[in-house]
Structure formats: structure tokens, C-alpha cells
Write a protein that holds these residues in place. Structure first.
Motif, PDB file in Angstrom:
ATOM      1  N   HIS A  33      -6.582 -51.771   0.734  1.00  0.00           N
ATOM      2  CA  HIS A  33      -7.655 -51.647   0.351  1.00  0.00           C
ATOM      3  C   HIS A  33      -7.168 -50.735  -0.866  1.00  0.00           C
ATOM      4  CE1 HIS A  33      -9.612 -54.560   2.411  1.00  0.00           C
ATOM      5  NE2 HIS A  33      -9.017 -54.069   3.947  1.00  0.00           N
ATOM      6  N   ALA A  34      -7.273 -49.539  -0.723  1.00  0.00           N
ATOM      7  CA  ALA A  34      -6.837 -48.910  -2.298  1.00  0.00           C
ATOM      8  C   ALA A  34      -5.184 -48.153  -2.706  1.00  0.00           C
ATOM      9  CB  ALA A  34      -7.586 -47.833  -2.081  1.00  0.00           C
ATOM     10  N   THR A  35      -5.259 -48.078  -3.480  1.00  0.00           N
ATOM     11  CA  THR A  35      -3.168 -47.757  -3.542  1.00  0.00           C
ATOM     12  C   THR A  35      -3.984 -46.580  -4.749  1.00  0.00           C
ATOM     13  OG1 THR A  35      -1.166 -47.747  -3.664  1.00  0.00           O
ATOM     14  CG2 THR A  35      -2.677 -49.602  -4.648  1.00  0.00           C
ATOM     15  N   GLY A  36      -2.790 -45.026  -4.717  1.00  0.00           N
ATOM     16  CA  GLY A  36      -3.013 -44.473  -6.277  1.00  0.00           C
ATOM     17  C   GLY A  36      -1.938 -44.599  -7.031  1.00  0.00           C
ATOM     18  N   LEU A  37      -2.525 -44.348  -8.094  1.00  0.00           N
ATOM     19  CA  LEU A  37      -1.142 -44.310  -9.336  1.00  0.00           C
ATOM     20  C   LEU A  37      -0.597 -42.565  -9.049  1.00  0.00           C
ATOM     21  CD1 LEU A  37      -2.956 -46.958 -10.276  1.00  0.00           C
ATOM     22  CD2 LEU A  37      -1.650 -46.451 -12.635  1.00  0.00           C
ATOM     23  N   CYS A  38       0.785 -42.782  -9.010  1.00  0.00           N
ATOM     24  CA  CYS A  38       1.532 -41.571  -8.744  1.00  0.00           C
ATOM     25  C   CYS A  38       2.277 -41.391 -10.386  1.00  0.00           C
ATOM     26  CB  CYS A  38       2.169 -41.108  -7.866  1.00  0.00           C
ATOM     27  SG  CYS A  38       3.179 -39.203  -7.191  1.00  0.00           S
ATOM     28  N   ARG A  39       2.765 -40.246 -10.722  1.00  0.00           N
ATOM     29  CA  ARG A  39       3.782 -39.832 -11.584  1.00  0.00           C
ATOM     30  C   ARG A  39       5.157 -41.211 -11.566  1.00  0.00           C
ATOM     31  NH1 ARG A  39       6.757 -35.391 -14.364  1.00  0.00           N
ATOM     32  NH2 ARG A  39       6.865 -35.682 -16.467  1.00  0.00           N
ATOM     33  N   SER A  40       5.230 -40.412  -9.630  1.00  0.00           N
ATOM     34  CA  SER A  40       6.960 -40.844  -9.330  1.00  0.00           C
ATOM     35  C   SER A  40       6.692 -42.309  -9.322  1.00  0.00           C
ATOM     36  CB  SER A  40       6.241 -40.554  -7.982  1.00  0.00           C
ATOM     37  OG  SER A  40       7.155 -39.356  -7.536  1.00  0.00           O
ATOM     38  N   VAL A 169      -0.879 -17.323  -5.253  1.00  0.00           N
ATOM     39  CA  VAL A 169      -0.442 -18.216  -5.379  1.00  0.00           C
ATOM     40  C   VAL A 169      -0.235 -18.459  -6.672  1.00  0.00           C
ATOM     41  CG1 VAL A 169      -0.063 -20.975  -4.506  1.00  0.00           C
ATOM     42  CG2 VAL A 169      -1.107 -18.990  -2.897  1.00  0.00           C
ATOM     43  N   ALA A 170       0.644 -19.555  -7.368  1.00  0.00           N
ATOM     44  CA  ALA A 170       0.427 -19.792  -9.091  1.00  0.00           C
ATOM     45  C   ALA A 170       1.080 -21.225  -8.370  1.00  0.00           C
ATOM     46  CB  ALA A 170       1.803 -18.875  -9.832  1.00  0.00           C
ATOM     47  N   VAL A 171       0.365 -21.961  -8.875  1.00  0.00           N
ATOM     48  CA  VAL A 171       0.769 -23.366  -9.220  1.00  0.00           C
ATOM     49  C   VAL A 171       0.618 -23.691 -10.212  1.00  0.00           C
ATOM     50  CG1 VAL A 171      -0.452 -26.144  -8.490  1.00  0.00           C
ATOM     51  CG2 VAL A 171      -1.626 -23.761  -6.856  1.00  0.00           C
ATOM     52  N   TYR A 172       1.798 -24.535 -10.919  1.00  0.00           N
ATOM     53  CA  TYR A 172       2.342 -25.075 -11.440  1.00  0.00           C
ATOM     54  C   TYR A 172       2.234 -26.493 -12.022  1.00  0.00           C
ATOM     55  CZ  TYR A 172       3.802 -20.515 -14.002  1.00  0.00           C
ATOM     56  OH  TYR A 172       3.869 -19.172 -14.456  1.00  0.00           O
ATOM     57  N   GLY A 173       0.850 -26.950 -12.741  1.00  0.00           N
ATOM     58  CA  GLY A 173       0.517 -28.501 -12.571  1.00  0.00           C
ATOM     59  C   GLY A 173      -0.689 -28.444 -12.283  1.00  0.00           C
ATOM     60  N   CYS A 174      -1.000 -29.598 -12.917  1.00  0.00           N
ATOM     61  CA  CYS A 174      -2.748 -29.322 -11.692  1.00  0.00           C
ATOM     62  C   CYS A 174      -3.110 -30.976 -12.739  1.00  0.00           C
ATOM     63  CB  CYS A 174      -3.812 -28.998 -12.073  1.00  0.00           C
ATOM     64  SG  CYS A 174      -4.114 -26.910 -12.228  1.00  0.00           S
ATOM     65  N   GLY A 175      -2.010 -31.832 -11.979  1.00  0.00           N
ATOM     66  CA  GLY A 175      -2.262 -32.562 -11.665  1.00  0.00           C
ATOM     67  C   GLY A 175      -2.680 -33.354 -10.150  1.00  0.00           C
ATOM     68  N   GLY A 176      -2.412 -34.407  -9.307  1.00  0.00           N
ATOM     69  CA  GLY A 176      -2.952 -34.717  -8.096  1.00  0.00           C
ATOM     70  C   GLY A 176      -2.708 -33.281  -6.787  1.00  0.00           C
ATOM     71  N   VAL A 177      -1.255 -33.532  -7.214  1.00  0.00           N
ATOM     72  CA  VAL A 177      -0.326 -32.616  -6.710  1.00  0.00           C
ATOM     73  C   VAL A 177      -1.225 -31.305  -6.436  1.00  0.00           C
ATOM     74  CG1 VAL A 177       2.155 -31.271  -5.121  1.00  0.00           C
ATOM     75  CG2 VAL A 177       1.967 -34.302  -5.560  1.00  0.00           C
ATOM     76  N   GLY A 317     -10.226 -39.233  -9.787  1.00  0.00           N
ATOM     77  CA  GLY A 317     -10.820 -39.172 -10.659  1.00  0.00           C
ATOM     78  C   GLY A 317     -11.371 -40.576 -11.471  1.00  0.00           C
ATOM     79  N   ARG A 318     -10.671 -41.602 -10.945  1.00  0.00           N
ATOM     80  CA  ARG A 318     -11.219 -43.057 -11.497  1.00  0.00           C
ATOM     81  C   ARG A 318     -10.773 -43.501 -10.668  1.00  0.00           C
ATOM     82  NH1 ARG A 318      -8.491 -45.804 -16.424  1.00  0.00           N
ATOM     83  NH2 ARG A 318      -6.799 -44.959 -16.485  1.00  0.00           N
ATOM     84  N   VAL A 340      -7.007 -38.609  -9.876  1.00  0.00           N
ATOM     85  CA  VAL A 340      -6.759 -39.135  -9.131  1.00  0.00           C
ATOM     86  C   VAL A 340      -7.033 -40.407  -9.922  1.00  0.00           C
ATOM     87  CG1 VAL A 340      -4.924 -40.258  -7.234  1.00  0.00           C
ATOM     88  CG2 VAL A 340      -5.979 -37.645  -7.374  1.00  0.00           C
ATOM     89  N   THR A 341      -6.107 -41.354 -10.594  1.00  0.00           N
ATOM     90  CA  THR A 341      -6.320 -43.114 -10.582  1.00  0.00           C
ATOM     91  C   THR A 341      -6.223 -43.949  -9.302  1.00  0.00           C
ATOM     92  OG1 THR A 341      -6.690 -42.521 -12.347  1.00  0.00           O
ATOM     93  CG2 THR A 341      -5.778 -44.703 -12.134  1.00  0.00           C
ATOM     94  N   VAL A 342      -7.115 -44.053  -8.700  1.00  0.00           N
ATOM     95  CA  VAL A 342      -7.159 -45.195  -7.516  1.00  0.00           C
ATOM     96  C   VAL A 342      -7.291 -46.465  -7.881  1.00  0.00           C
ATOM     97  CG1 VAL A 342      -7.303 -45.717  -5.342  1.00  0.00           C
ATOM     98  CG2 VAL A 342      -7.207 -43.031  -6.295  1.00  0.00           C
ATOM     99  N   ILE A 343      -6.549 -47.312  -7.357  1.00  0.00           N
ATOM    100  CA  ILE A 343      -7.132 -49.493  -7.383  1.00  0.00           C
ATOM    101  C   ILE A 343      -7.584 -48.987  -6.487  1.00  0.00           C
ATOM    102  CG2 ILE A 343      -5.324 -51.195  -7.804  1.00  0.00           C
ATOM    103  CD1 ILE A 343      -3.510 -49.903  -8.380  1.00  0.00           C
TER     104      ILE A 343
END
Length: 346
Positions: A33-40, A169-177, A317-318, A340-343
């Protein structure tokens, strides 16, 4: 079933009509019913993952409904609403017996070792061990963001880094993770600095709890700024992107006795990055890798979500249709947009 499909690495995927899956004796079939797109998924499509055998259907962040059940399955029934970790475990190897199913010796991963969830249906083996029941009031869209990004961040922040109140806490990369890690570290009382090259993502990082952000595209000395903001270095650094630069900068941002958690993948030619081992020794730093999360830890994560202290739905996100997914998959390495982009339409 309709599914995103490719027959060669780097080839433009397309939506194909493929045979519906059937459950193994210990498995189930889910209607996605829903599945996310990930850089992996992008790494897999590029040929960076040796587990993928062509032809292939990608997708590993999913939520759906059980529509077929194998003869040996005891815990699940048709109609159950579920999600699944992206690392599915065997239950019998030494790692599983120790409760560390996220590094199972015989793991399988939808979208990598098996066909995945960019499809109307997906088969999941060893269902009694690996499926996670969804709360009744959680939407499929929110649940789809948990299986990789949010669960991975939960293990990195809560179980490995063990963020405590007041720690920097430093978080490098502000994508989904990364955004998930920021939200979780903030909920635990951490003082979070978000680092990215995208102003839109940095703005969202602030909204999710970051006390400061650094634009690595415009700041010449990212490490220096992070160390200054944190008054001598952060206690915890998380590389949520996965690149030689973000990995090295994250480690260099740490104060003495600090902890680094590597979450983002470094694959192919980046798999052996140069690291500042001089300061690792001099500052007695701890470096840890983080690989997903066990199904049995989902209850703790879901309890935190149900409490309202974290709201993973804010990361969406969309939403897109399956027919839009091939182009979105190919574009994942461009780091455009925030969230996050989700189908959701198949």
C-alpha cells in the motif's frame, strides 16, 4: 502484478507486468500500500550491491496488507496490516540467537536479495519472525518510512550512540535517515547540528529540532564551524549520507572520547575511504557501524511514535504513482528536494 523492473544495471527501469508472487510455506504475500524510495535503491540499480541478481524489482521500505499465507505461518492472517525491517532474519544463526537479527548470517532483504516492493505485491519469507504489526491509527504512508530510514536512525541514535540529554550531536546528511536521526536525537534531549548542502533540507532539519545547521556547500570549514558551535566538538557524530567527505568530517567533528556512527553506505569505489586515524587514536574515539534494526525492537520505536514525542509523518516529502517511480529512482543521487518520497498508487 505491475512492478518497477530492470534487466541491466544503470538501464532505465520501466513498469512491467510480472507474475504475482506466491508465499513459501513459512512466508506471506503482501499487497503493497506504500513503499518509500531510498538512496540504497539507487545504489542497487547502479550495480553497487553484489546481492542483486538480474532481472530485478527494487524497493525495501514497505507497508501493506497480508493477502496470502503459507501453511506453516502461525502469527499472521489475511487482512493483517504490517511492515517489515529491510533486514529479514533466519532466527537460528548465532547472531539471531543473540538478538542481533540486523546482522543475521543468512539474512534476506526485499529489494536486494529478493524482488522488492516497487510492485503491487511482495513476498516475505519467515513471516512469523520478521513481520511487524502496525498500530491501527498509523497510516501506510507513515509506516513505509519506518522500515529503513526511521528504524535505522532509531537503532543508530538510541541503541548504538545512546544519546543522552545535553549531548551535542552532529548529523551529516539531512535526507531521510539524517532527518529521522535529528528528530530522534532531539526527542532524547540532544543538541543537534544538521549538516547538508540543500537549504530546503536544512530548514526542515531546524523544524525537526536542530539547534543549528551548517550549509556544507557554502561553508569552507565545516568541521571548524561544527566544533565551534559545540564548544570543542560534538559527543556524537552520525554520517547519514555515506561519502568519504562526510565520514571523515563527522569523525573530525568529535570531541575527545566521542562516538561516531556510520549509517550511510559507502560502496563501490568509495568503500575504503581515507579516515583521520590520528585523531581517532589521540582522542580515543569510538567508531561504530549501524545496519538496520531488529524486528523485536520495533515495539520500542512504535511506543515512542505513539507517545507523540516523534512524528515520522513529518518526514514525508511527496507521494507519487508507480508509473513515476522509474524516473524518481534514477534521480535519487541528485539529492533534490526535502523529505521522503513514497509510492502510494500502484
Amino acid at each position: 502484478m505491475r512492478a518497477v523492473y530492470y534487466e541491466a544495471f544503470g538501464q532505465m527501469p520501466w513498469v512491467a507486468n510480472l507474475p504475482d508472487p506466491t508465499p513459501t510455506p513459512d512466508g506471506v504475500v503482501l499487497a503493497v500500500h506504500a513503499t518509500g524510495l531510498c538512496r540504497s535503491d539507487w545504489h542497487g540499480w547502479m550495480g553497487h550491491d553484489p546481492d542483486i541478481r538480474l532481472p530485478h524489482v527494487p524497493g525495501h521500505e514497505l507497508a501493506g496488507e497480508v493477502v496470502a499465507v503459507g501453511a506453516r505461518v502461525t502469527r499472521w492472517r489475511i487482512g493483517d496490516r504490517v511492515t517489515v525491517p529491510f533486514v529479514c532474519a533466519c532466527g537460528v544463526c548465532p547472531q539471531c540467537q543473540a538478538g542481533q537479527q540486523q546482522v543475521c548470517d543468512h539474512q534476506f532483504q526485499p529489494g536486494f536479495t529478493h524482488w522488492g516492493s516497487f510492485a503491487e505485491y511482495v513476498a516475505i519469507d519467515r513471516a512469523d519472525l520478521n513481520l511487524v504489526r502496525l498500530p491501527d491509527d498509523m497510516t501506510y504512508v507513515t509506516a513505509a518510512s519506518l522500515g529503513c530510514r526511521f528504524a535505522t536512525a532509531f537503532r543508530a541514535v538510541v541503541d548504538l550512540a545512546k544519546v543522552s540529554a545535553g549531548e551535542w550531536v552532529a548529523v551529516y546528511g539531512c535526507g531521510g535517515v539524517g532527518l529521522s536521526a535529528i528528530m530522534l536525537a532531539h526527542a532524547l534531549g540532544g543538541q543537534v547540528i544538521g549538516i547538508d548542502i540543500n537549504p530546503e533540507r536544512l530548514a526542515l532539519a531546524r523544524d525537526l529540532g536542530a539547534v543549528a545547521v551548517v550549509n556544507a556547500a557554502t561553508e569552507a570549514d565545516v568541521v571548524g564551524v561544527v566544533r565551534e558551535l559545540s564548544r570543542g566538538g560534538v559527543h556524537i557524530a552520525i554520517d547519514a549520507l555515506g561519502s568519504p567527505t562526510t565520514c571523515a568530517n563527522a569523525i573530525a567533528s568529535l570531541r575527545k572520547r566521542g562516538r561516531h556512527v556510520q549509517v550511510g553506505l559507502l560502496l563501490a569505489e568509495q568503500r575504503m575511504p581515507p579516515l583521520p586515524m590520528d585523531i581517532v587514536v589521540a582522542r580515543e574515539l569510538v567508531i561504530m557501524g549501524s545496519h538496520g534494526m531488529q524486528a523485536h525492537r520495533y515495539d520500542a520505536m512504535l511506543d515512542l511514535i505513539q507517545s507523540g514525542k516523534v512524528q515520522p509523518q513529518r518526514l514525508i516529502g511527496r507521494t507519487i504513482r508507480l508509473d513515476e517511480a522509474p524516473a524518481a529512482l534514477v534521480d535519487l543521487d541528485s539529492f533534490r528536494g526535502a523529505g521522503v518520497t513514497v509510492i502510494t498508487e500502484f
